[in-house]
Write an enzyme that holds these catalytic residues in place. Structure first.
Site, short mmCIF file in Angstrom:
data_model
loop_
_atom_site.label_atom_id
_atom_site.label_comp_id
_atom_site.label_asym_id
_atom_site.label_seq_id
_atom_site.Cartn_x
_atom_site.Cartn_y
_atom_site.Cartn_z
N ASP A 167 0.89 -1.20 0.09
CA ASP A 167 -0.07 0.02 0.02
C ASP A 167 0.73 1.27 -0.05
O ASP A 167 0.71 2.12 0.82
CB ASP A 167 -0.87 -0.09 1.14
CG ASP A 167 -1.94 0.88 1.37
OD1 ASP A 167 -2.49 1.41 0.27
OD2 ASP A 167 -2.22 1.44 2.52
N GLU A 419 3.30 -7.99 7.52
CA GLU A 419 2.14 -8.75 7.20
C GLU A 419 2.26 -9.74 6.15
O GLU A 419 1.40 -9.87 5.07
CB GLU A 419 1.02 -7.63 6.77
CG GLU A 419 0.87 -6.78 7.88
CD GLU A 419 -0.58 -5.84 7.28
OE1 GLU A 419 -0.70 -5.70 6.50
OE2 GLU A 419 -0.89 -5.23 8.30
N TYR A 479 -10.88 -1.23 9.54
CA TYR A 479 -11.53 -2.42 8.44
C TYR A 479 -12.26 -3.27 9.03
O TYR A 479 -12.96 -3.99 8.27
CB TYR A 479 -10.17 -3.26 8.09
CG TYR A 479 -9.23 -2.28 7.23
CD1 TYR A 479 -9.58 -1.82 6.01
CD2 TYR A 479 -7.72 -2.02 7.60
CE1 TYR A 479 -8.88 -1.14 5.22
CE2 TYR A 479 -7.14 -1.40 6.71
CZ TYR A 479 -7.55 -0.93 5.69
OH TYR A 479 -6.78 0.09 4.93
N GLU A 513 0.53 -1.05 13.94
CA GLU A 513 -0.35 -0.32 13.33
C GLU A 513 -1.59 -0.07 13.89
O GLU A 513 -2.10 -1.41 14.48
CB GLU A 513 -0.34 -1.01 11.76
CG GLU A 513 0.78 -0.66 10.73
CD GLU A 513 0.33 -1.03 9.36
OE1 GLU A 513 -0.36 -1.14 8.89
OE2 GLU A 513 1.65 -1.48 8.73
N TRP A 558 -0.74 4.06 12.91
CA TRP A 558 -0.47 4.24 11.58
C TRP A 558 -1.35 5.29 10.75
O TRP A 558 -2.42 5.32 11.03
CB TRP A 558 -1.05 2.73 10.64
CG TRP A 558 -0.45 2.68 9.27
CD1 TRP A 558 -1.45 3.00 8.36
CD2 TRP A 558 0.72 2.44 8.79
NE1 TRP A 558 -0.79 2.84 6.91
CE2 TRP A 558 0.61 2.42 7.47
CE3 TRP A 558 1.84 2.32 9.33
CZ2 TRP A 558 1.73 2.26 6.41
CZ3 TRP A 558 2.94 1.95 8.60
CH2 TRP A 558 2.82 1.82 7.14
C1 BDP Z 1 -1.46 -2.67 6.52
C2 BDP Z 1 -0.17 -2.35 5.74
C3 BDP Z 1 0.07 -0.98 5.50
C4 BDP Z 1 -1.15 -0.18 4.98
C5 BDP Z 1 -2.34 -0.36 6.16
C6 BDP Z 1 -3.44 0.58 5.68
O1 BDP Z 1 0.88 -2.70 6.74
O2 BDP Z 1 1.26 -0.79 4.90
O3 BDP Z 1 -0.83 1.16 4.56
O4 BDP Z 1 -2.66 -1.57 6.61
O5 BDP Z 1 -4.51 -0.28 4.91
O6 BDP Z 1 -2.12 -3.58 6.42
O7 BDP Z 1 -3.71 1.74 5.72
#
Ligand code: BDP
Length: 601
Positions: A167, A419, A479, A513, A558
């Site tokens: 991403d 991941e 999510y 994150e 994150w």
């Molecule tokens: C995680 C990834 C990261 C993504 C983040 C996202 O490690 O690189 O940018 O999700 O979805 O799964 O923002």
């Protein structure tokens, strides 16, 4: 051992550097005809492009911005006759993702992996007292055998497009500084240090590797430039009385001076700042200098508008000011080793770094960050017939990263993946080898880890036992069960953490994150997803969960700032999970962190 020296360029009586940053020539080569057409001697129809920078965002047309395939860079420069007696090297901070270097038409070296230095000995290819030409053939395609992982789509007309399994935008080019180096023929190739504390005193164990057999002398100077210890020999221990320790957010740097001595004459000298500190895990605690430290900070990216992932000291400066303002003490170099200057500045500022290799995208899905967040299960390590090749790239990148960064006091841990799939025996077998190799490279035996996605559940994950502490990337409330379902998100989150707790692992957990996409300036009462209010509510829910478990010893949000990604229905001009905007202004969440972290020491 690497067959070149990754030591950062310095100038002194014995070593001269010449920086080659500035405007270079560049040309795309969609048909890969450059070699046949003699481009190694010079580009036929080039444009000008700045170095260091990613090329993408300079352009105003789609084709150039998204260019994928072969492309070439070229630079002419003068090398003085005075350099003739020594070795001449060219050093690229990185070539993304792979490149072959030609000096005056002669092929010198090739390198794979876009986030670590490329060194080429051009002593014999150089014309001294004349102009010289460096040409680099670069390629930025993604595949499943090199890091970071992805695919390359080829259209009927031959045009290629990068399809990252990760991403962030596939920025490429010469994104870091380029230097010419004049170094003695017999030279200091590498050195390492390790520390032991003994009451108020410290031992600095060192090892030096030179290219010859002459005597080595090592001296240590304190911040007032006073000598504190001295030793002869390629290995030894420097005893430091009343040592000033390198502490988190309170750094103290010594200067190590390494000399090669031939017939009482110094023939090479290398100097660098080092910090005396220890780092280890004890039960659920992370101990820096034997004192527990709670990690507060962010996952970052090297990312900015216009120059993309290009190194820029001004961004470093601003980012550290924002980090300090927010009361952070740590960041993860998600998802690749950053330019070396980031670590130098972290050494100065007393920041802790979890240094990550570019092992990202190890799940066959172009939106795996979404799949991962939702707990999707995509196998990788047995579906691909190329796993052994991937493993070689992975080990090589880990070795180059550890060789490059091992002496930075700021680096407290190595993250060996982000991941991947971790629930199969194939994954375990793969990562067991990666961890074993990594452990053999680090003289300081720093704690090793990796960032696990949601599917790496406590009951299913086979790879967490490889880690000294466990890093989780979790998006409960984004999510999973986002917005009006946030109460359920908290229940699910606690349920997972309770299951980890039951395992009684007695090691620290760090969140590497957690976050929500947030459009700066979008306000909503009551909150809705994407609003600044929702980001704050989500964080407060996460903090409640973090504070319920003693084994949670860190929180790296994150992301530090919004950043560019591949275009798609999930991303609006990039990823907006930044606590700061892409131009480094705070969203409402930044103040929440600042106040929380002020109280967590
Ligand atoms: C995680 C990834 C990261 C993504 C983040 C996202 O490690 O690189 O940018 O999700 O979805 O799964 O923002």
């Amino acid at each position: 051992m690497l067959d070149y020296s990754e030591l950062y360029p310095i100038n002194n009586e014995y070593r001269i550097t010449q920086n080659l940053d500035g405007m270079w020539y560049m040309q795309f080569d969609q048909e890969s005809k450059g070699i046949d057409d003699g481009w190694t001697n010079g580009l036929p129809n080039p444009i000008s492009i700045p170095v260091p920078a990613s090329f993408a965002d300079f352009f105003t047309d789609h084709y150039s911005r998204d260019y994928c395939g072969d492309f070439w860079y070229e630079k002419d420069f003068f090398i003085s006759k005075d350099w003739k007696e020594k070795e001449t090297w060219i050093r690229f901070g990185s070539i993304t993702h792979r490149g072959t270097v030609y000096c005056n038409g002669i092929e010198i070296t090739s390198h794979e992996g876009g986030f670590l230095p490329v060194l080429a000995n051009i002593t014999d290819a150089t014309k001294y007292g004349e102009m010289n030409k460096i040409v680099v053939k670069i390629n930025n395609e993604l595949n499943e055998t090199s890091l970071p992982c992805g695919a390359t789509k080829v259209f009927d007309n031959g045009r290629k497009l990068a399809k990252p399994y990760f991403d962030f935008f596939n920025y490429s080019g010469l994104q870091r500084s380029v230097w010419l180096l004049s170094i003695p023929r017999e030279n200091i190739k590498d050195y390492s240090v390790d520390y032991a504390l003994n009451g108020k005193d410290a031992e600095v164990k060192y090892e030096v590797i030179t290219t010859g057999k002459n005597k080595v002398k090592v001296k240590l100077f304190d911040a007032d430039k006073k000598i504190v210890a001295e030793q002869i020999g390629v290995q030894g221990v420097l005893q430091v009385k009343d040592a000033h320790l390198w502490q988190v957010r309170n750094s103290y740097l010594y200067n190590i001076v390494i000399q090669i001595i031939e017939n009482e004459q110094i023939i090479d000298e290398y100097t660098e700042k080092i910090g005396i500190r220890t780092i280890r895990i004890d039960g659920t605690k992370i101990l820096l200098n034997e004192q527990p430290v709670y990690l507060k900070g962010f996952g970052k990216h090297e990312d900015f508008s216009i120059f993309g992932r290009g190194f820029n000291w001004s961004i470093v400066k601003r980012d550290f000011e924002c980090l300090k303002w927010s009361n952070a003490n740590c960041f993860r170099t998600s998802h690749y080793p950053y330019a070396e200057e980031w670590y130098q500045f972290a050494d100065e500022e007393g920041f802790l770094i979890i240094n990550e290799v570019a092992a990202v995208g190890m799940m066959r899905s172009t939106r795996n960050f979404v799949a991962a967040g939702e707990g999707g299960n995509y196998t990788y390590f047995f579906e691909t017939p190329t796993v052994e090749q991937l493993k070689l790239s992975h080990v090589r990148d880990v070795q180059e990263m550890i060789t490059r960064d091992k002496n930075h006091p700021s680096v407290i841990s190595w993250s060996l993946f982000n991941e991947p799939e971790t629930i199969t025996d194939h994954a375990y077998k793969y990562f067991k080898d990666i961890f074993e190799a990594a452990r053999s490279f680090d003289p300081q035996n720093r704690p090793m880890t990796g960032a696990f996605e949601k599917n790496s559940k406590p009951e299913l994950c086979k790879c967490y036992p490889l880690c000294d502490f466990i890093c989780l990337n979790r998006y409960y409330g984004w999510y999973i069960s986002g917005g009006p379902e946030i109460e359920e998100a908290e229940i699910l989150f606690r349920d997972e953490m309770n299951r980890w707790e039951k395992k009684n692992l007695n090691i620290p957990f760090v969140f590497t994150e957690f976050g929500t996409d947030t459009m700066a300036g979008m306000h909503k009462l009551p909150s809705i997803m994407w609003s600044e209010e929702y980001q704050v509510e989500y964080l407060k829910m996460n903090f409640k969960v973090f504070d319920s478990y003693d084994f949670i010893q860190g929180e790296l949000a994150w992301n530090f700032a919004d950043f560019q990604t591949t275009e798609g229905i999930m991303r609006v001009d990039g990823n907006h999970k930044g606590v700061f905007t892409r131009d480094r202004q705070p969203k409402a969440a930044a103040v929440v962190f600042k106040h929380r972290w002020e109280k967590i020491l």
